[in-house]
Design an enzyme around this catalytic site. Structure first.
Site: not given
Ligand SMILES: NC(=O)c1ccc[n+]([C@@H]2O[C@H](COP(=O)([O-])OP(=O)(O)OC[C@H]3O[C@@H](n4cnc5c(N)ncnc54)[C@H](OP(=O)(O)O)[C@@H]3O)[C@@H](O)[C@H]2O)c1
Length: 360
Positions: A159, A186
């Site tokens: 992002c 952030h």
């Molecule tokens: N949040 C932001 O603002 C943002 C912006 C841009 C990019 N990103 C990137 O996007 C990615 C996800 O971020 P997020 O904020 O969405 O994280 P998040 O809220 O923790 O979501 C990740 C999800 O994936 C699940 N998961 C874990 N292991 C998995 C597997 N082996 N197979 C399938 N699903 C699995 C997690 O479950 P559990 O909780 O049970 O582990 C959780 O529900 C990261 O790399 C982050 O850097 C995030």
């Protein structure tokens, strides 16, 4: 009638859910269909967090569990709960593209098993650990022309990268960037605990997310240099997490090769925002971060915060909704990529309105 782009989502957390909801709200809704979601959580929780979101509000349409899958506004999505790519029924699904949104797969060795298991292509929601870990890294609006049908693992960068690359690119093209310091402010993420806990290898990420401003490690400088190689060696970055739910900012300090002043910089970014509708915006309103919640732009330049010291040393504040803006870019990249690999590509972005009235 042309076929929809059929996608699946791996990891239905903040970004995975935002991608689905952003799709339901966007013009891509007619051209992209979500066929499956893989997520460890149980279906009841997935339905609940799709309907009720503390950051983006209650989803206005119907969300329900139907036949073991998730139904949203009448669209039925298969759900499964595989922890490793080889365990998922990817090869039995009829789909074009996996959006990997779990954040758990950041190397080619970890991502290739999705391809081996039957995913035709993977678009990753974070940067590869190194440039060689993915076939291409794309910032929509900057280099999506480099997407090719023979690429199979593509990163949509971060992002923050999506927010700062267009800004640095504009500055470099027009004034020459001699060097820059970036500080990302952030919002909290799910890789931080609510109260202190053994949660992360980065010691500071063991600290309560809602109690402190927490400096964290960032690969932003390398990420920017990957997209703008002409700036290699000129970028330094820091990141701090601040205790708010969503919306982030970048405090940019930049040495410019040519002299400028605040009025010239305002004019430059106003013109750039007009040239990149839907991606870049400017505001001259007295905003606080919450005003940008649910904003679809990659970056919003706060014109009131532009400063210039001694003609060549400039400071900018750039806002972005780290969840919603990025989720919308994932959809844009998916369509731009499909334009390369599909016989019937979905419509590309047509642009969305600027966020506020602009005082030119
Ligand atoms: N949040 C932001 O603002 C943002 C912006 C841009 C990019 N990103 C990137 O996007 C990615 C996800 O971020 P997020 O904020 O969405 O994280 P998040 O809220 O923790 O979501 C990740 C999800 O994936 C699940 N998961 C874990 N292991 C998995 C597997 N082996 N197979 C399938 N699903 C699995 C997690 O479950 P559990 O909780 O049970 O582990 C959780 O529900 C990261 O790399 C982050 O850097 C995030």
């Amino acid at each position: 009638m042309s076929r929809c782009l059929r996608i699946a989502i791996n990891g239905y957390g903040r970004i995975g859910r935002c991608v689905l909801r952003a799709l339901m709200e966007s013009h891509h809704r007619e051209s992209i269909q979500v066929v499956a979601i893989n997520e460890p959580a149980d279906l009841e929780s997935m339905v609940y967090l799709t309907q009720y979101d503390s950051t983006h509000g209650v989803f206005p349409g119907a969300v329900a569990a139907v036949d073991g899958g998730l139904s949203i506004d009448g669209c039925d999505i298969q759900v499964f709960h595989a922890s490793e790519p080889a365990q998922g029924p990817w090869g039995q699904l009829d789909f074009d593209l996996l959006l990997e949104c779990s954040g758990r797969f950041s190397t080619r060795a970890r991502l290739q098993p999705f391809i081996d298991a039957g995913c035709p292509r993977v678009l990753v929601s974070h940067p590869g650990r190194g440039a060689a870990e993915v076939d291409f890294t794309v910032v929509y609006g900057a280099n999506e022309n480099g997407l090719r049908a023979d690429q199979h693992i593509v990163s949509a960068a971060s992002c923050t990268t999506n927010a700062i690359v267009p800004i640095l690119d504009i500055l470099d093209r027009n004034l020459g960037v001699g060097g820059a310091f970036l500080t990302t402010l952030h919002s909290v993420m799910n890789d931080q605990p609510m109260i202190d806990g053994y949660h992360h290898a980065d010691l500071r990420r063991t600290r309560s997310a809602m109690q402190s401003i927490v400096p964290v490690a960032t690969g932003l400088a390398q990420g920017v240099e990957r997209l703008l190689p002409q700036l290699a060696g000129k970028i330094q970055a820091k990141a701090v997490r601040v205790p708010i739910l969503n919306v982030s900012a970048i405090d940019l300090s930049v040495n410019l090769n040519r002299a400028t002043d605040p009025q010239a910089l305002k004019a430059l970014f106003l013109a750039a925002a007009r040239a990149h509708p839907g991606l870049l915006a400017c505001t001259d309103q007295p905003h606080a971060s919450v005003d940008f919640n649910h904003n679809t732009h990659s970056a919003i330049v706060d014109l009131s915060q532009i400063r210039v010291n001694n003609d060549n040393f400039a400071s900018l504040l750039v806002w972005f909704d780290n969840e919603w803006g990025f989720a919308n870019r994932m959809l844009d990249v998916a369509c731009a990529w499909a334009d390369q690999f599909s016989d019937n590509p979905p419509a590309l972005m047509t642009g969305t309105p600027q966020i506020s009235s602009l005082g030119a």
